[in-house]
Write a protein that holds these residues in place. Structure first.
Motif, PDB file in Angstrom:
ATOM      1  N   GLN A  56       0.928  -1.244  -0.486  1.00  0.00           N
ATOM      2  CA  GLN A  56       0.258   0.366  -0.318  1.00  0.00           C
ATOM      3  C   GLN A  56       1.047   1.535   0.353  1.00  0.00           C
ATOM      4  O   GLN A  56      -0.002   2.301  -0.513  1.00  0.00           O
ATOM      5  CB  GLN A  56      -1.295   0.056   0.809  1.00  0.00           C
ATOM      6  N   GLU A  65       3.899   1.969  -1.322  1.00  0.00           N
ATOM      7  CA  GLU A  65       4.217   1.874  -2.544  1.00  0.00           C
ATOM      8  C   GLU A  65       3.277   2.605  -3.640  1.00  0.00           C
ATOM      9  O   GLU A  65       3.643   3.125  -4.662  1.00  0.00           O
ATOM     10  CB  GLU A  65       4.869   0.445  -3.274  1.00  0.00           C
ATOM     11  N   LEU A 119       3.279   6.334  -5.825  1.00  0.00           N
ATOM     12  CA  LEU A 119       3.009   6.288  -6.750  1.00  0.00           C
ATOM     13  C   LEU A 119       1.767   6.926  -7.474  1.00  0.00           C
ATOM     14  O   LEU A 119       1.871   8.179  -8.245  1.00  0.00           O
ATOM     15  CB  LEU A 119       3.048   4.701  -8.290  1.00  0.00           C
ATOM     16  N   GLU A 131      -4.478   4.290 -10.456  1.00  0.00           N
ATOM     17  CA  GLU A 131      -3.692   3.176  -9.468  1.00  0.00           C
ATOM     18  C   GLU A 131      -3.926   2.176 -10.563  1.00  0.00           C
ATOM     19  O   GLU A 131      -3.250   1.673  -9.861  1.00  0.00           O
ATOM     20  CB  GLU A 131      -5.619   2.774  -8.704  1.00  0.00           C
ATOM     21  N   PHE A 174       2.724  -1.045 -12.450  1.00  0.00           N
ATOM     22  CA  PHE A 174       4.725  -0.297 -12.061  1.00  0.00           C
ATOM     23  C   PHE A 174       4.379  -1.251 -11.025  1.00  0.00           C
ATOM     24  O   PHE A 174       6.014  -2.320 -11.647  1.00  0.00           O
ATOM     25  CB  PHE A 174       4.618   0.885 -11.791  1.00  0.00           C
ATOM     26  N   LEU A 175       4.013  -1.813  -9.899  1.00  0.00           N
ATOM     27  CA  LEU A 175       4.754  -2.853  -8.980  1.00  0.00           C
ATOM     28  C   LEU A 175       4.586  -4.147  -9.345  1.00  0.00           C
ATOM     29  O   LEU A 175       5.185  -4.862  -9.385  1.00  0.00           O
ATOM     30  CB  LEU A 175       3.171  -2.513  -7.942  1.00  0.00           C
ATOM     31  N   TYR A 197       4.690  -4.481 -12.583  1.00  0.00           N
ATOM     32  CA  TYR A 197       6.400  -4.915 -13.374  1.00  0.00           C
ATOM     33  C   TYR A 197       7.844  -5.340 -11.906  1.00  0.00           C
ATOM     34  O   TYR A 197       8.517  -6.499 -12.419  1.00  0.00           O
ATOM     35  CB  TYR A 197       5.914  -3.985 -13.949  1.00  0.00           C
ATOM     36  N   ALA A 198       7.755  -4.885 -11.269  1.00  0.00           N
ATOM     37  CA  ALA A 198       8.302  -4.479 -10.766  1.00  0.00           C
ATOM     38  C   ALA A 198       8.504  -5.546  -9.560  1.00  0.00           C
ATOM     39  O   ALA A 198       9.521  -6.330  -9.950  1.00  0.00           O
ATOM     40  CB  ALA A 198       8.332  -3.361  -9.335  1.00  0.00           C
ATOM     41  N   GLU A 214      10.240  -7.895 -12.032  1.00  0.00           N
ATOM     42  CA  GLU A 214      11.692  -7.255 -12.742  1.00  0.00           C
ATOM     43  C   GLU A 214      12.586  -7.820 -12.007  1.00  0.00           C
ATOM     44  O   GLU A 214      14.108  -7.527 -12.405  1.00  0.00           O
ATOM     45  CB  GLU A 214      11.289  -5.942 -13.124  1.00  0.00           C
TER      46      GLU A 214
END
Lengths: 247, 396
Positions: B332, B334, B338, B345, B351-352, B354-355, B358
């Protein structure tokens, strides 16, 4: 620009803010000072839209709209920026991805054309220079492995790129050495403009020596107990919070 | 008779008899507890027919295209190899079936001091076809092999099955770096079982990513049998739709001064189900050994399911061990960070996710595989196109 009326907030049933009143006009820099646990960070987090707090009373009007009704991203689109006391590490996402996504999303909501790759790079390089940051930072993961000072520079770099109308700076001076403090302070000063306001939350006076606030407020136990000009910050430094609260 | 048992029907060998007696493992077999064996038993399997491909390929239980320089001059298994293999093949009914039906057992040798690379492509078997093959890899003293393993993604109309067993022996100061990107088609049942034995100062490193398959199972067991031997097992499973992924990693620190690192991430979306079992054993004599284990699970849908089981068994007293296991949704703090930067949202979640993946992908050494994994990743992530666009515009 921002009017806070009788704001009460609690976390897990414990009241933190107990009736905050504050008026910030365009172009003004306000510093909120106070001892640890007074509710300073809670105030800036609530304004940015963090939802771990329960608003029990009061209202916040930002540019004519009910701020508390907006999602965090809607607040960002409307020009609010929070520089985090503890910037969040996001391993796996390069800084430059976040910066570009943020800049273009916010531009889109402000009716500005999207920046092309070349234009964006030029802009970000200019801002890196201001913050005395190496270009390698762009290709590192967001805040991952950054020193305390690097994280704070990265926050101010983001602020420069996102050009907020109201900047909330939460303990931006903590963890900075003298040189970094100067770079960060000057980075903030460059952003001062007639249409832009700053709410600076801090425990110490040292950042205020560089970023001279127009108004200083003392927050203690969830209330603003004293307001004044820069000289109040100087008195605090000399007499401590206890002396001021008692007065 | 189940469709799976039918495979053994016309085989009279002792191996086939044993496999028939064991049958397809049920949920009572601990390591098969969650495996949905329905399609395995329902399909009327037939032996696979090999197809030709380019380069070093596995198809229909047969290998082709191995460079001559790597072909072992002594293809008979040593006593130790035979013993290890028969232990593997008697573990449960599926392994026994593999043993009874394997079409080929290929032995590869990396000569002393050599530095070689080998790229294996696993071709999809035809509908209803099942192929079984075993690869024996001997990495000689001071030699190094970089092995990559990819799948061809040709689709089939009905289920197919392939099973590869890899027996690895790494001599003193030898190294094997194994990078795999599993992108089997959506009806595939793909099994990979790796058993590695490491001598003094030998190193085995694997980076394994599972995207594909209806049912994909990966077992990797590493025995650190010589002082200074080390292994690092990194992996990612992205499980969606009605997929089932099952990963069993196991490291046995048999002697002292050995080191292991295990980092595994599982991301489950939609109705996907994933099982992860990571076991590290440090035996009594394995003093001054060290192990790090990190198991992270991200569950994005309330219809998905994750069964993580990290296990650490330590019988020596002078060891360094760290481990952590997380299961959850996105962080939450993170997400808020963003969103406070203006990301919606939906975008922040993209993004998260993917992170999360990744972190494993960016550590992949082999550039070709890393690129393959990255592009597949962006294809399967929710709103991966957003990240793809960003990357394209800023990566110069």
């Amino acid at each position: 620009m921002l009017t806070i009326k009788n704001l009460h907030a609690s976390i897990n049933g414990t009241p933190i803010l107990k009736g905050i009143n504050l008026e910030i006009n365009p172009g003004e820099v306000h510093a909120v000072m106070g001892p640890n646990g007074a509710g300073k960070s809670t105030l800036s987090s609530i304004l940015a839209g963090r939802d771990d707090y329960e608003i029990t009373d009061g209202e916040v009007i930002y540019q004519g709209q009910d701020l508390l009704e907006l999602e965090p991203e809607e607040r960002a689109w409307a020009g609010i920026f929070l520089s985090f006391q503890y910037p969040v590490e996001i391993p796996g996402v390069k800084n430059i991805y976040l910066l570009k996504a943020a800049v273009n999303t916010i531009r889109e909501h402000r009716g500005l054309p999207e920046l092309k790759a070349g234009e964006f790079l030029k802009l970000v390089r200019d801002k890196l220079k201001v913050m005395q940051m190496d270009e390698a930072f762009l290709h590192r993961n967001v805040n991952e492995g950054f020193s305390g000072g690097e994280k704070k520079r990265n926050e101010i770099l983001q602020m420069q790129l996102l050009e907020p109308t109201l900047a909330l700076l939460d303990e931006t001076d903590s963890g900075l050495d003298v040189d970094a403090l100067r770079v960060v302070g000057e980075g903030i000063n460059r952003m001062r403009a007639p249409e832009r306001s700053v709410l600076l939350v801090t425990h110490y006076q040292r950042l205020l020596d560089i970023v001279k606030p127009d108004f200083v407020h003392v927050l203690a136990d969830g209330r603003i107990v004293r307001s004044g000009d820069f000289s109040l910050a100087q008195r605090l430094e000399k007499e401590g919070y206890e002396g001021i609260e008692a007065a | 008779m189940s469709g799976f048992d039918a495979l053994l029907a016309h085989h009279a060998s002792p191996e086939a008899t044993q496999a028939r007696a064991l049958g397809l493992p049920t949920s009572r077999v601990e390591s098969w507890k969650y495996v949905p064996t329905r399609t395995l038993s329902r399909t009327q399997w037939v032996p696979a027919t090999p197809r030709s491909g380019s380069g070093f390929t596995l198809s229909g239980g047969h290998f082709s295209g191995l460079p001559d320089a790597l072909r072992a001059s002594e293809p008979t298994l040593t006593e130790a190899e035979s013993e290890r293999l028969s232990r593997l093949l008697s573990a449960h009914g599926f392994a026994a079936t593999h043993g009874a039906l394997e079409s080929e057992r290929l032995v590869v040798t990396i000569p002393k001091g050599a530095d070689q690379s080998l790229a294996l492509t696993r071709l999809a078997n035809q509908a209803k076809e099942a192929g079984f093959a075993t690869l024996v890899i001997r990495v000689s003293q001071n030699a190094r092999l970089s092995l990559t393993e990819v799948y061809d993604e040709a689709s089939v109309d009905e289920s197919n099955l392939d099973s590869l067993m890899i027996l690895v022996d790494i001599a003193r100061d030898g190294q094997l770096v194994h990078t795999r990107c599993q992108t089997a088609n959506e009806r595939a049942h793909t099994f990979t079982c790796i058993d590695a034995h490491l001598a003094e100062n030998a190193h085995y490193r694997t980076q394994t990513v599972d995207f594909g398959g209806k049912l994909a199972r990966t077992d990797i067991s590493v025995t650190l049998a010589g002082r200074g031997a080390s292994t690092s097992l990194h992996g990612l499973a992205m499980t969606r739709g009605s997929q089932y992924h099952d990963t069993h990693l196991s490291v046995d620190h048999a002697v002292g001064e050995t080191h292991s690192a295990m980092v595994f991430k599982t991301l489950v979306d939609e109705q996907g189900e994933a099982t992860f079992n990571g076991r590290v054993l440090i035996q009594q004599d394995a003093q001054k050994s060290a192990t790090e284990q990190s198991v992270s699970n991200l569950l994005l849908s309330d219809k998905g399911r994750i069964n993580p089981k990290p296990e650490l068994e330590i019988y020596a007293d002078d060891v360094t061990a760290s481990h952590g296991c997380t299961v959850g949704n996105l962080n939450q703090t993170e997400l808020f960070y963003l969103r406070s930067r203006g990301l919606s949202e939906t975008d922040a979640r993209a993004f998260l996710q993917y992170a999360f993946a990744e972190e494993i992908v960016e550590a992949i050494d082999d550039a070709t595989i890393a690129e393959r994994v990255e592009s597949r990743l962006l294809g399967v992530l929710q709103h991966g196109e957003l990240i793809a666009e960003l990357k394209e515009s800023v990566d110069v």
